[in-house]
Write an enzyme that holds these catalytic residues in place. Structure first.
Site, short mmCIF file in Angstrom:
data_model
loop_
_atom_site.label_atom_id
_atom_site.label_comp_id
_atom_site.label_asym_id
_atom_site.label_seq_id
_atom_site.Cartn_x
_atom_site.Cartn_y
_atom_site.Cartn_z
N ASN A 13 0.86 -1.18 0.00
CA ASN A 13 0.00 0.00 0.00
C ASN A 13 0.90 1.25 0.00
O ASN A 13 1.60 1.53 0.97
CB ASN A 13 -0.88 -0.06 1.26
N ASP A 73 -0.55 -3.74 10.07
CA ASP A 73 -1.90 -4.16 9.73
C ASP A 73 -2.83 -3.19 10.42
O ASP A 73 -2.69 -2.90 11.61
CB ASP A 73 -2.22 -5.59 10.13
N GLY A 155 -7.00 5.59 1.58
CA GLY A 155 -7.99 4.72 2.23
C GLY A 155 -9.26 5.46 2.66
O GLY A 155 -9.86 6.21 1.88
N LYS A 177 -1.60 14.65 10.28
CA LYS A 177 -2.18 13.32 10.49
C LYS A 177 -1.26 12.47 11.38
O LYS A 177 -1.72 11.81 12.30
CB LYS A 177 -2.44 12.63 9.13
N HIS A 182 -3.64 6.79 14.47
CA HIS A 182 -3.33 5.46 14.99
C HIS A 182 -1.88 5.08 14.65
O HIS A 182 -1.11 4.65 15.48
CB HIS A 182 -4.32 4.45 14.40
P1 ITT Z 1 -0.60 -4.23 3.01
O1 ITT Z 1 -1.29 -5.40 3.65
O2 ITT Z 1 0.23 -4.60 1.82
O3 ITT Z 1 0.18 -3.41 4.01
P2 ITT Z 1 -3.30 -3.22 2.73
O4 ITT Z 1 -3.89 -1.96 2.17
O5 ITT Z 1 -3.89 -4.53 2.26
O6 ITT Z 1 -1.72 -3.21 2.44
P3 ITT Z 1 -4.25 -3.76 5.40
O7 ITT Z 1 -4.54 -5.18 5.12
O8 ITT Z 1 -3.57 -3.40 6.71
O9 ITT Z 1 -3.30 -3.13 4.29
O10 ITT Z 1 -5.58 -2.94 5.23
C1 ITT Z 1 -5.70 -1.70 5.80
C2 ITT Z 1 -6.80 -0.94 5.11
O11 ITT Z 1 -7.38 -0.07 6.11
C3 ITT Z 1 -6.23 -0.03 4.03
O12 ITT Z 1 -6.31 -0.60 2.76
C4 ITT Z 1 -7.07 1.22 4.17
O13 ITT Z 1 -8.23 1.06 3.39
C5 ITT Z 1 -7.46 1.23 5.64
N1 ITT Z 1 -6.55 2.10 6.41
C6 ITT Z 1 -5.52 1.74 7.23
N2 ITT Z 1 -4.89 2.81 7.72
C7 ITT Z 1 -5.51 3.88 7.17
C8 ITT Z 1 -5.30 5.27 7.28
O14 ITT Z 1 -4.32 5.79 7.99
N3 ITT Z 1 -6.13 6.06 6.59
C9 ITT Z 1 -7.12 5.56 5.85
N4 ITT Z 1 -7.38 4.27 5.67
C10 ITT Z 1 -6.58 3.43 6.34
#
Ligand code: ITT
Length: 208
Positions: A13, A73, A155, A177, A182
């Site tokens: 991501n 995660d 996201g 931010k 978090h």
């Molecule tokens: P990786 O597993 O490769 O790191 P991913 O996008 O699949 O990438 P996750 O499984 O941890 O990662 O999913 C987290 C999702 O939650 C991410 O795709 C966003 O949609 C959301 N998310 C996490 N942190 C965020 C943030 O700071 N701001 C907005 N959305 C966030």
């Protein structure tokens, strides 16, 4: 003097990777991203908690590449939706959906809901190739908006309103931010003991 420790940031991501790089910039680490190490198999992410998934991603990447890895995660938990999308935040609107699709779906699910309480959660796992890992957790409480607002971040940022600053995450700069998010909180904890983490990594790595 010791050479900077090599760490792979185990995320696909781009939004996350940028925030992580900005959060760790003052440390003597040689940060690599997955795009720097060539193709590796996709890690299976089937945990029921952020904790399990962060560990799966970090330990798999460290093992397969033979270098320390840091994985994040994270996700959004919405009270009125019984904690959804939670660990399914990335897959909430299907495999090939965009951030926009996910925000749209969430706003639709929240139509008519007066309880808008939500929280972003984040778990960071730092793993070495022998499989052991350190874990850090952080959370940020806020509210789900009634429409998308702002264009920064990634996201669910445009639908997450943070009352103490009177803005959504997508209206904040990366620095703003990072101060309240978090991920920012977890990294502050990690940074406070990062010197010890680097010593721990040196001790865990096989001696050449
Ligand atoms: P990786 O597993 O490769 O790191 P991913 O996008 O699949 O990438 P996750 O499984 O941890 O990662 O999913 C987290 C999702 O939650 C991410 O795709 C966003 O949609 C959301 N998310 C996490 N942190 C965020 C943030 O700071 N701001 C907005 N959305 C966030």
């Amino acid at each position: 003097m010791q050479k900077p420790v090599k760490i792979v940031i185990a995320t696909r991501n781009q939004g996350k990777a940028l925030e992580i790089k900005s959060l760790l910039k003052e440390f003597a680490v040689d940060m690599m991203s997955l795009s720097d190490v060539g193709p590796i198999p996709e890690v299976e992410e089937n945990g029921k908690t952020f904790d399990e998934n962060a560990y799966q991603k970090a330990s798999f990447t460290a093992r397969i590449l033979g270098i320390p890895a840091l994985a994040d995660d994270s996700g959004l938990t919405v009270e009125a939706l019984g904690g959804a999308p939670g660990v399914y935040s990335a897959r909430y609107a299907g495999e090939n959906a965009t951030d926009e699709d996910r925000c749209r779906k969430l706003l639709k699910e929240m139509e008519g809901q007066n309880n808008r309480k939500a929280a972003f959660e984040c778990v960071i796992s730092v793993a070495v190739p022998n499989g052991v890992a350190l874990t850090y957790e952080g959370r940020c409480d806020g509210e789900i908006t009634r429409s998308s607002v702002g264009a920064n971040g990634f996201g669910y940022d445009p639908v997450f309103y943070y009352p103490p600053m009177g803005k959504t995450f997508a209206e904040m700069t990366t620095e703003e931010k990072n101060q309240v998010s978090h991920r920012g909180k977890v990294f502050r904890e990690l940074k406070n003991e990062f010197d010890k983490v680097l010593v721990w990594i040196h001790q865990q790595m096989p001696k050449k």
